[in-house]
Design a protein around this motif. Structure first.
Motif, PDB file in Angstrom:
ATOM      1  N   TYR A  35      -9.336  11.820  -0.885  1.00 48.07           N
ATOM      2  CA  TYR A  35      -9.114  10.629  -1.683  1.00 48.07           C
ATOM      3  C   TYR A  35      -8.403   9.582  -0.831  1.00 48.07           C
ATOM      4  O   TYR A  35      -7.644   9.912   0.083  1.00 48.07           O
ATOM      5  CB  TYR A  35      -8.245  10.940  -2.917  1.00 48.07           C
ATOM      6  N   ARG A  41      -1.665   1.671  -5.749  1.00 51.48           N
ATOM      7  CA  ARG A  41      -2.843   1.671  -6.599  1.00 51.48           C
ATOM      8  C   ARG A  41      -3.281   3.099  -6.923  1.00 51.48           C
ATOM      9  O   ARG A  41      -2.687   4.062  -6.461  1.00 51.48           O
ATOM     10  CB  ARG A  41      -3.993   0.940  -5.877  1.00 51.48           C
ATOM     11  N   GLY A  42      -4.356   3.211  -7.706  1.00 50.47           N
ATOM     12  CA  GLY A  42      -4.894   4.528  -8.011  1.00 50.47           C
ATOM     13  C   GLY A  42      -5.658   5.096  -6.835  1.00 50.47           C
ATOM     14  O   GLY A  42      -5.930   4.417  -5.853  1.00 50.47           O
ATOM     15  N   LEU A  43      -5.994   6.363  -6.940  1.00 52.06           N
ATOM     16  CA  LEU A  43      -6.733   7.043  -5.884  1.00 52.06           C
ATOM     17  C   LEU A  43      -8.228   6.908  -6.126  1.00 52.06           C
ATOM     18  O   LEU A  43      -8.684   6.875  -7.276  1.00 52.06           O
ATOM     19  CB  LEU A  43      -6.363   8.523  -5.833  1.00 52.06           C
ATOM     20  N   PHE A 102      -2.717  17.948  -4.491  1.00 52.51           N
ATOM     21  CA  PHE A 102      -2.884  17.054  -3.357  1.00 52.51           C
ATOM     22  C   PHE A 102      -2.021  17.462  -2.174  1.00 52.51           C
ATOM     23  O   PHE A 102      -0.909  17.978  -2.336  1.00 52.51           O
ATOM     24  CB  PHE A 102      -2.545  15.621  -3.766  1.00 52.51           C
TER      25      PHE A 102
ATOM     26  N   TYR B  33      -5.979  13.744 -17.239  1.00 52.44           N
ATOM     27  CA  TYR B  33      -4.824  14.222 -16.481  1.00 52.44           C
ATOM     28  C   TYR B  33      -3.742  13.161 -16.414  1.00 52.44           C
ATOM     29  O   TYR B  33      -4.037  11.959 -16.344  1.00 52.44           O
ATOM     30  CB  TYR B  33      -5.241  14.537 -15.031  1.00 52.44           C
ATOM     31  N   TYR B  35      -0.639  12.396 -13.683  1.00 52.10           N
ATOM     32  CA  TYR B  35       0.046  12.697 -12.429  1.00 52.10           C
ATOM     33  C   TYR B  35       1.226  11.744 -12.277  1.00 52.10           C
ATOM     34  O   TYR B  35       1.181  10.606 -12.717  1.00 52.10           O
ATOM     35  CB  TYR B  35      -0.877  12.501 -11.224  1.00 52.10           C
ATOM     36  N   PRO B  43       0.511  12.566  -5.258  1.00 45.97           N
ATOM     37  CA  PRO B  43       0.595  12.723  -6.714  1.00 45.97           C
ATOM     38  C   PRO B  43       0.908  14.171  -7.078  1.00 45.97           C
ATOM     39  O   PRO B  43       0.411  15.107  -6.453  1.00 45.97           O
ATOM     40  CB  PRO B  43      -0.813  12.338  -7.187  1.00 45.97           C
ATOM     41  N   LEU B  88       5.292   5.992 -10.000  1.00 50.75           N
ATOM     42  CA  LEU B  88       3.958   5.526 -10.411  1.00 50.75           C
ATOM     43  C   LEU B  88       3.323   6.649 -11.215  1.00 50.75           C
ATOM     44  O   LEU B  88       3.219   7.783 -10.730  1.00 50.75           O
ATOM     45  CB  LEU B  88       3.115   5.206  -9.181  1.00 50.75           C
ATOM     46  N   LEU B  90       0.056   8.069 -12.905  1.00 53.27           N
ATOM     47  CA  LEU B  90      -1.387   7.928 -12.753  1.00 53.27           C
ATOM     48  C   LEU B  90      -2.119   8.774 -13.783  1.00 53.27           C
ATOM     49  O   LEU B  90      -1.799   9.952 -13.972  1.00 53.27           O
ATOM     50  CB  LEU B  90      -1.818   8.379 -11.352  1.00 53.27           C
ATOM     51  N   LEU B 103     -12.184  13.512  -9.475  1.00 55.83           N
ATOM     52  CA  LEU B 103     -11.381  12.793 -10.451  1.00 55.83           C
ATOM     53  C   LEU B 103     -11.549  11.292 -10.283  1.00 55.83           C
ATOM     54  O   LEU B 103     -11.674  10.776  -9.173  1.00 55.83           O
ATOM     55  CB  LEU B 103      -9.898  13.153 -10.277  1.00 55.83           C
ATOM     56  N   PHE B 105      -9.489   7.909 -11.092  1.00 49.30           N
ATOM     57  CA  PHE B 105      -8.112   7.505 -11.373  1.00 49.30           C
ATOM     58  C   PHE B 105      -8.025   6.084 -11.903  1.00 49.30           C
ATOM     59  O   PHE B 105      -8.804   5.200 -11.505  1.00 49.30           O
ATOM     60  CB  PHE B 105      -7.267   7.585 -10.096  1.00 49.30           C
ATOM     61  N   GLY B 106      -7.046   5.875 -12.778  1.00 48.72           N
ATOM     62  CA  GLY B 106      -6.648   4.531 -13.130  1.00 48.72           C
ATOM     63  C   GLY B 106      -5.744   3.948 -12.053  1.00 48.72           C
ATOM     64  O   GLY B 106      -5.395   4.632 -11.082  1.00 48.72           O
ATOM     65  N   SER B 107      -5.364   2.689 -12.217  1.00 48.27           N
ATOM     66  CA  SER B 107      -4.527   2.004 -11.229  1.00 48.27           C
ATOM     67  C   SER B 107      -3.046   2.346 -11.366  1.00 48.27           C
ATOM     68  O   SER B 107      -2.248   1.984 -10.498  1.00 48.27           O
ATOM     69  CB  SER B 107      -4.698   0.487 -11.336  1.00 48.27           C
TER      70      SER B 107
END
Lengths: 112, 114
Positions: A35, A41-43, A102, B33, B35, B43, B88, B90, B103, B105-107
């Protein structure tokens, strides 16, 4: 708990060079995923390699997996400034644990 | 629609506040999910919902309370948080909780607890 360790922790290269990131993990796996995360930001999923595969390509990405050594790698060829991001490997264990864990991540900086 | 939408993007709250984080996806995914990610760290899994049922709770303190009202929505209710909970948060989804899924993911929601 963290399943994977990545090295290097940080990598700085010039545009056009190749970037290699390594991932080691502890338990048997079904697949290894990679990833990318831009800062804060998101992954974003890049590529998945299954445990019965040794190498896989997608565009400028090449991933390898060596289950005997419990390790894998991500190679980004001909890097661009836009590749600057953190890169994480991620695994599902093969014991039925239904969630990705991760690795520690590699922060890649590509200088223009 | 291949997006996971998280609101709010930023949240500042005091230790006595109650707030909620929201996550929405319309991809028909049946696994969702939460995280948590601290700066410069990977994460860390908090909760997994599969078919709207909580399937994994990674020993998260009870001041975090997840809720999955339907297959498209996932909430995280926050109460009496500590400054060390600043991170953060997630949300992610996948078609199922199978190990061969990737997966989405959102921001994220950047949370600061004062």
């Amino acid at each position: 708990s963290q399943q994977g360790e990545e090295d290097p922790q940080a990598l700085s290269i010039q545009e056009g060079e190749n970037a290699t990131m390594n991932c080691s993990y502890k338990t048997s796996i079904n697949n290894l995923q990679w990833y990318r995360q831009n800062s804060g930001r998101g992954l974003v999923h890049l590529i998945l390699i299954r445990s019965n595969e040794r190498e896989k390509h997608s565009g400028r990405l090449r991933v390898t997996l060596d289950t005997s050594k419990k390790s894998g790698s991500l190679l980004i060829t001909a890097s661009r400034a836009a590749d600057t991001a953190s890169y994480f490997c991620a695994t599902h264990g093969d014991t039925g644990r239904r969630a990705l864990t991760f690795g520690s991540g590699t922060r890649l900086q590509v200088q223009p | 629609d291949t997006e996971v939408t998280q609101t709010p993007k930023h949240l500042v709250m005091g230790m006595t506040n109650k707030k909620s984080l929201k996550c929405e996806q319309h991809m028909g995914h049946r696994a969702m999910y939460w995280y948590k990610q601290k700066a410069k760290k990977p994460p860390e899994l908090m909760f997994v919902y599969s078919y709207e049922k909580l399937s994994i709770n990674e020993s998260v303190p009870s001041r975090f309370s997840p809720e999955c009202p339907n297959s498209s929505l996932l909430n995280l209710h926050l109460h009496a948080l500590q400054p060390e909970d600043s991170a953060l948060y997630l949300c992610a989804s996948s078609p199922s909780d199978s190990s061969n899924e990737k997966l989405f993911f959102g921001s994220g929601t950047q949370l600061s607890v004062l």
